[in-house]
Design a protein around this motif. Structure first.
Motif, PDB file in Angstrom:
ATOM      1  N   THR A 182     -46.550   9.738 -98.978  1.00  0.00           N
ATOM      2  CA  THR A 182     -47.641   8.868 -98.518  1.00  0.00           C
ATOM      3  C   THR A 182     -49.005   9.194 -99.107  1.00  0.00           C
ATOM      4  OG1 THR A 182     -48.225  10.278 -96.628  1.00  0.00           O
ATOM      5  CG2 THR A 182     -46.449   8.667 -96.291  1.00  0.00           C
ATOM      6  N   GLY A 183     -49.155  10.402 -99.674  1.00  0.00           N
ATOM      7  CA  GLY A 183     -50.465  10.805-100.168  1.00  0.00           C
ATOM      8  C   GLY A 183     -51.383  11.327 -99.080  1.00  0.00           C
ATOM      9  N   ARG A 184     -50.875  11.548 -97.859  1.00  0.00           N
ATOM     10  CA  ARG A 184     -51.688  12.063 -96.753  1.00  0.00           C
ATOM     11  C   ARG A 184     -51.257  13.476 -96.385  1.00  0.00           C
ATOM     12  NH1 ARG A 184     -52.073   8.590 -91.492  1.00  0.00           N
ATOM     13  NH2 ARG A 184     -53.563  10.253 -91.029  1.00  0.00           N
ATOM     14  N   ALA A 185     -52.251  14.314 -96.085  1.00  0.00           N
ATOM     15  CA  ALA A 185     -51.994  15.677 -95.613  1.00  0.00           C
ATOM     16  C   ALA A 185     -52.132  15.685 -94.102  1.00  0.00           C
ATOM     17  CB  ALA A 185     -52.977  16.656 -96.247  1.00  0.00           C
ATOM     18  N   VAL A 186     -51.005  15.801 -93.412  1.00  0.00           N
ATOM     19  CA  VAL A 186     -51.002  15.794 -91.953  1.00  0.00           C
ATOM     20  C   VAL A 186     -50.072  16.898 -91.464  1.00  0.00           C
ATOM     21  CG1 VAL A 186     -51.420  13.294 -91.842  1.00  0.00           C
ATOM     22  CG2 VAL A 186     -49.058  14.165 -91.776  1.00  0.00           C
ATOM     23  N   MET A 187     -50.103  17.147 -90.154  1.00  0.00           N
ATOM     24  CA  MET A 187     -49.157  18.062 -89.530  1.00  0.00           C
ATOM     25  C   MET A 187     -48.863  17.552 -88.124  1.00  0.00           C
ATOM     26  SD  MET A 187     -49.350  22.248 -89.098  1.00  0.00           S
ATOM     27  CE  MET A 187     -49.240  22.603 -90.862  1.00  0.00           C
ATOM     28  N   THR A 188     -47.583  17.455 -87.783  1.00  0.00           N
ATOM     29  CA  THR A 188     -47.231  17.000 -86.435  1.00  0.00           C
ATOM     30  C   THR A 188     -47.565  18.091 -85.421  1.00  0.00           C
ATOM     31  OG1 THR A 188     -44.952  17.744 -86.764  1.00  0.00           O
ATOM     32  CG2 THR A 188     -45.430  15.414 -87.184  1.00  0.00           C
ATOM     33  N   GLU A 189     -47.685  17.689 -84.170  1.00  0.00           N
ATOM     34  CA  GLU A 189     -48.120  18.616 -83.120  1.00  0.00           C
ATOM     35  C   GLU A 189     -47.192  19.817 -82.985  1.00  0.00           C
ATOM     36  OE1 GLU A 189     -50.304  15.485 -80.066  1.00  0.00           O
ATOM     37  OE2 GLU A 189     -48.121  15.651 -80.097  1.00  0.00           O
ATOM     38  N   ASP A 190     -45.890  19.604 -83.142  1.00  0.00           N
ATOM     39  CA  ASP A 190     -44.972  20.739 -82.995  1.00  0.00           C
ATOM     40  C   ASP A 190     -45.141  21.735 -84.135  1.00  0.00           C
ATOM     41  OD1 ASP A 190     -43.876  18.800 -84.722  1.00  0.00           O
ATOM     42  OD2 ASP A 190     -41.833  19.444 -84.319  1.00  0.00           O
TER      43      ASP A 190
END
Length: 533
Positions: A182-190
């Motif tokens: 996706t080109g996005r740097a994210v992290m899920t809550e877990d």
């Protein structure tokens, strides 16, 4: 529910990726799966690394295989989600390219960083009292293992300053792949929780500046936090071309294996317990309360469902012990390779068949293995004691002990460890009377019965228990798409296939062996340290 919807779930494991195509209707049905394997690089001083490019190549090849073999068109795929190994460290630059190899959750090089970071001053359970209490209050747990990613991050800072200076974001395994898609740097809550820098208190859910400061972490290195069911974005044109999917296909946050395997097992409501046995293993019960048992290394971890936690104790090596026993004990006696040399249906089928033959060879071996006991600490232990130096033991071998007895003792030792965790967890969060058992090991009726006999609980399994994580990821995608309206529905979509009732005739011998098993670590702790430091 409307007409069936197709989703892809990527199960990113320690040694391979399985890409699963699911149909969501009145149940979550596996249509087709494809597996690609990759390596672990074992380095000096406890280093364990992986090449993120191999993860990407694995999802490329398996996605193409799934689409080709299932005859489901790319346009029919409405969503993508992930179930992934957790607590890896993937450091990326501003283009989301990895700066160095990923450090696996198994990496234990950072002993010096952990000692300096939390094993000094006034201590509780061997940990700095101020940092321990602060962490427990804010995040509900603490970085108490040398394998935790916080210490890996600090190791890179101390040992690889050039690489550290290039960091844009600190990601986990699936987050790296989400970035490629996706080109996005994210992290899920877990995943954020597993860094132990996340404020898990009700109505919080953000990175905690005070914890970052306490442990010397640059908060700008931490990515945006999203929920497991959030649509992170659509697949970019470049990624779609590589995978053979359509540009814009929805990508959801997904979750780590510790979060989604329970969901895929159907253990989704408060009080539901599941046991997992894959490469590693654990015991987990759904709770709405933050609980922690520092002495036993059990805590309520953030899962994929808002307002709920998983009271969780991890077994470092579970099915990995069976891999070891297959390779080093079984083959020359059972002659699996000689007699079954035509078993060539692909890596997963070969492994499953070999294990099946191995278990069949020991089916008449008596419960309790004639008093032989095995400790399953081949790569150390996390719970109920933290010791990366602990190792496996065969205890009480006699002249009459053969390999079949040793193999059964390994299975029983794996299960004894799970009972130990279950007993300790039960002191704060009561386990359900019926326990869902999943993971590749759950395909064995023999092991299911041993688990029931040793724990005294009724054991339930599902169809394709080795794919529970991918099933959980598919459920998350379906929730994100609105095809499933609430988590409680998932239990009905993942029905029980088989049940095992405890055999009371085996209780006495198992209780005897178990009482000895629990004493073996304390009796040998100093010896492990002397031999493995």
């Amino acid at each position: 529910m409307s007409s069936p919807v197709h989703v892809i779930a990527y199960d990113i494991g320690t040694t391979g990726t399985k890409t699963c195509l699911f149909e969501i209707s009145d149940r979550i049905r596996l249509v087709y799966a494809s597996l690609a394997e990759y390596g672990l690089f074992l380095l000096d001083h406890g280093g364990v690394e992986q090449n993120p490019e191999e993860w990407w190549n694995a999802i490329k090849s398996t996605t193409q295989s799934v689409l080709r073999e299932s005859n489901v068109s790319a346009s029919s795929i409405k969503g993508i989600s992930f179930c992934s190994q957790m607590q890896g460290l993937v450091l990326v630059d501003k283009n989301l390219n990895h700066i160095r190899p990923a450090m696996s959750y198994m990496d234990q090089r950072a002993r010096g960083e952990m000692k300096k970071g939390i094993e000094h001053g006034l201590k509780i359970e061997g940990l700095n009292a101020r940092k321990l209490l602060k962490s427990l209050y804010i995040t509900g747990a603490v970085a108490a293992s040398v394998k935790d990613p916080l210490w890996k991050y600090k190791w890179v800072e101390r040992n690889e300053p050039s690489n550290f200076s290039k960091i844009y974001k600190w990601l986990d395994v699936k987050e790296y792949l989400i970035g490629r898609l996706t080109g996005r740097a994210v992290m899920t809550e877990d995943s954020a929780f597993a860094t132990f820098l996340f404020d898990s208190r009700p109505k919080k859910g953000n990175w905690h500046k005070g914890l970052c400061k306490s442990f010397g972490v640059k908060i700008e290195h931490l990515p945006e936090i999203v929920s497991s069911t959030d649509r992170v974005g659509g697949i970019t044109a470049a990624a779609a071309k590589e995978l053979g999917l359509e540009e814009g296909t929805a990508v959801f946050g997904g979750g780590g294996d510790a979060s989604l395997i329970g969901i895929g097992a159907g253990a989704v409501e408060e009080g539901d317990t599941h046991i997992y046995a894959g490469t590693s293993g654990w015991v987990s019960t759904v709770t709405r309360k933050r609980k922690v048992d520092i002495s036993s290394r059990i805590a309520s971890i953030v899962g994929a469902r808002h307002g709920y936690y998983n009271y969780f104790g991890e077994q470092e090596t579970s099915g990995k012990c069976l891999q070891w026993v297959k390779d080093h004990l079984a083959l020359d006696e059972i002659d699996v390779y000689l007699e079954k040399k035509h078993v060539t249906d692909g890596p997963e089928a070969v492994h499953a068949s070999l294990f099946e033959f191995m278990f069949d060879a020991i089916k008449d071996t008596p419960a309790g293995s004639n008093g032989v006991i095995f400790t399953p600490w081949l790569h150390g232990s996390r719970c109920p004691f933290e010791d990366p130096l602990a190792r496996g033991i065969f205890f009480n071998i006699g002249l009459g002990t053969g390999k079949r007895m040793l193999i059964r003792a390994v299975i029983e030792g794996i299960v004894f460890q799970k009972k130990w965790i279950l007993e300790l967890a039960n002191r704060k969060v009561k386990a359900s009377s019926k326990i869902r058992f999943v993971g590749g090991v759950a395909r064995s009726p023999l092991i299911c019965q041993i688990l029931a006999d040793v724990t005294g609980h009724e054991i339930e399994t599902i169809d394709h228990p080795q794919n529970a994580g991918a099933t959980g990821a598919a459920a998350i995608a379906a929730l994100g798409l609105g095809e499933i309206k609430k988590f409680e529905q998932i239990k009905d979509l993942v029905p029980v296939k088989d049940r095992w009732i405890p055999n009371p005739q085996n209780r006495k011998v198992y209780d005897r062996n178990y009482s000895v098993f629990k004493k073996l670590y304390a009796a040998n702790k100093e010896h492990f340290a002397a031999l493995n430091s």
